[in-house]
Write an enzyme that holds these catalytic residues in place. Sequence first.
Site, PDB file in Angstrom:
ATOM      1  N   TYR A 160       0.995  -1.332  -0.049  1.00  0.00           N
ATOM      2  CA  TYR A 160       0.068  -0.148   0.170  1.00  0.00           C
ATOM      3  C   TYR A 160       0.885   1.262   0.042  1.00  0.00           C
ATOM      4  CZ  TYR A 160       0.878   0.858   5.179  1.00  0.00           C
ATOM      5  OH  TYR A 160       1.316   1.293   6.170  1.00  0.00           O
ATOM      6  N   LYS A 172       6.527  -2.094   1.956  1.00  0.00           N
ATOM      7  CA  LYS A 172       5.497  -1.541   2.667  1.00  0.00           C
ATOM      8  C   LYS A 172       4.106  -2.432   2.382  1.00  0.00           C
ATOM      9  CE  LYS A 172       3.184   3.113   3.138  1.00  0.00           C
ATOM     10  NZ  LYS A 172       3.313   3.017   4.581  1.00  0.00           N
ATOM     11  N   GLU A 184      11.855   2.236  14.370  1.00  0.00           N
ATOM     12  CA  GLU A 184      11.163   3.515  14.103  1.00  0.00           C
ATOM     13  C   GLU A 184       9.686   3.356  14.908  1.00  0.00           C
ATOM     14  OE1 GLU A 184       9.744   2.813   9.853  1.00  0.00           O
ATOM     15  OE2 GLU A 184       9.937   0.622  10.441  1.00  0.00           O
ATOM     16  N   LEU A 226      11.048   1.179   7.262  1.00  0.00           N
ATOM     17  CA  LEU A 226      10.598   1.437   6.249  1.00  0.00           C
ATOM     18  C   LEU A 226      11.171   2.937   5.623  1.00  0.00           C
ATOM     19  CD1 LEU A 226       8.238   0.934   4.075  1.00  0.00           C
ATOM     20  CD2 LEU A 226       6.921   3.067   5.165  1.00  0.00           C
TER      21      LEU A 226
HETATM   22  N1  PMP Z   1       7.609   3.962   8.827  1.00  0.00           N
HETATM   23  C1  PMP Z   1       6.273   3.128   9.022  1.00  0.00           C
HETATM   24  C2  PMP Z   1       6.555   1.676   9.903  1.00  0.00           C
HETATM   25  C3  PMP Z   1       5.288   3.387   8.331  1.00  0.00           C
HETATM   26  O1  PMP Z   1       4.140   2.902   8.507  1.00  0.00           O
HETATM   27  C4  PMP Z   1       5.435   4.790   7.766  1.00  0.00           C
HETATM   28  C5  PMP Z   1       3.927   5.460   7.350  1.00  0.00           C
HETATM   29  N2  PMP Z   1       3.607   4.626   6.185  1.00  0.00           N
HETATM   30  C6  PMP Z   1       6.538   5.532   7.762  1.00  0.00           C
HETATM   31  C7  PMP Z   1       7.562   4.872   8.504  1.00  0.00           C
HETATM   32  C8  PMP Z   1       6.671   6.848   7.019  1.00  0.00           C
HETATM   33  O2  PMP Z   1       6.748   6.944   5.702  1.00  0.00           O
HETATM   34  P1  PMP Z   1       6.264   7.849   4.842  1.00  0.00           P
HETATM   35  O3  PMP Z   1       6.846   9.148   5.322  1.00  0.00           O
HETATM   36  O4  PMP Z   1       6.513   7.583   3.550  1.00  0.00           O
HETATM   37  O5  PMP Z   1       4.708   8.066   5.412  1.00  0.00           O
END
Ligand code: PMP
Length: 284
Positions: free
Chosen positions: A33, A148, A180, A204
């Site tokens: 996603y 993701k 994270e 991620l």
């Molecule tokens: N880490 C995780 C585990 C996440 O789910 C997300 C958001 N989807 C992020 C980091 C941040 O990623 P982004 O800046 O691309 O939204």
Amino acid sequence: MSRIVYVNGEYLPEEEAKVSVFDRGFLFADGVYEVTTVMGGKLVDFDGHAKRLWRSMGELEMTPPCTEEELLGIHRSLIEKNGFDEGLIYLQVTRGAADRDFAYPAEGTAPTLVLFHQEKQVADSPAAGKGMRIVSIPDERWGRRDIKTVQLLYPSMGKMAAKKAGADDAWMVEEGVVTEGTSNNAYIVKDGVIVTRQLGTEILHGITRAAVLRFAREAQMKVEERPFTIEEAQGADEAFITSASAFVMPVVEIDGAKLGGGTPGPVATRLREIYIDEMRKAAV
Ligand code: PMP
């Protein structure tokens, strides 16, 4: 009022949009996603999200449901059909429907593509002025967090644990260091230096992270990409998180220890302003 959502080539009222009970996204969490923010009816960093989506699909040997250009068109149609101005567009691609079997179907499947929007005040978020309270939890996710996927049960459990503890979110800890947040990347600031974990399969690769670190470096701020502990974070001058939906959000408390007197710090506040300004200009 009901939303118009997108499902496999059709724009339908949400009540009429359906996917199969045999969809592998439903049965195996065999899906990926993206969440893209919309400001002023335009998409923030669409290119970054599309690139990561294609990488996620590639890592899982999933057939893309359309081209990147077609995906942009679908996002734009959804904005237009819903008269949508600010919030998020969620998109999910799954491997599609097949009789239940752990192995991917040998003959291949038509991927499922679903998109819907959620209205949300992202730029003038009241939470940004207050800052977040964080608790730490062990990181018990699988090993490929750089993909993701829609396997979000552990992050859901983490958010529930935070809520029960009276906090706003959780940071996950593995081998003594922070990986994270449950749905965001984590940062601390000490003596003007921004510290965030280096990229790898353990986290991620946030699209917001990449943009914010670029803006920080352009503004002559020092950035260190390395792991940090909860103890180091508790002793930091400030902390913050980034994600597509939260942008840059200050953190004011970690496991009960207040940072910077319990109010949002200047680095997080400045980066949030820069990010919103720059992204408004670059939105498509
Ligand atoms: N880490 C995780 C585990 C996440 O789910 C997300 C958001 N989807 C992020 C980091 C941040 O990623 P982004 O800046 O691309 O939204």
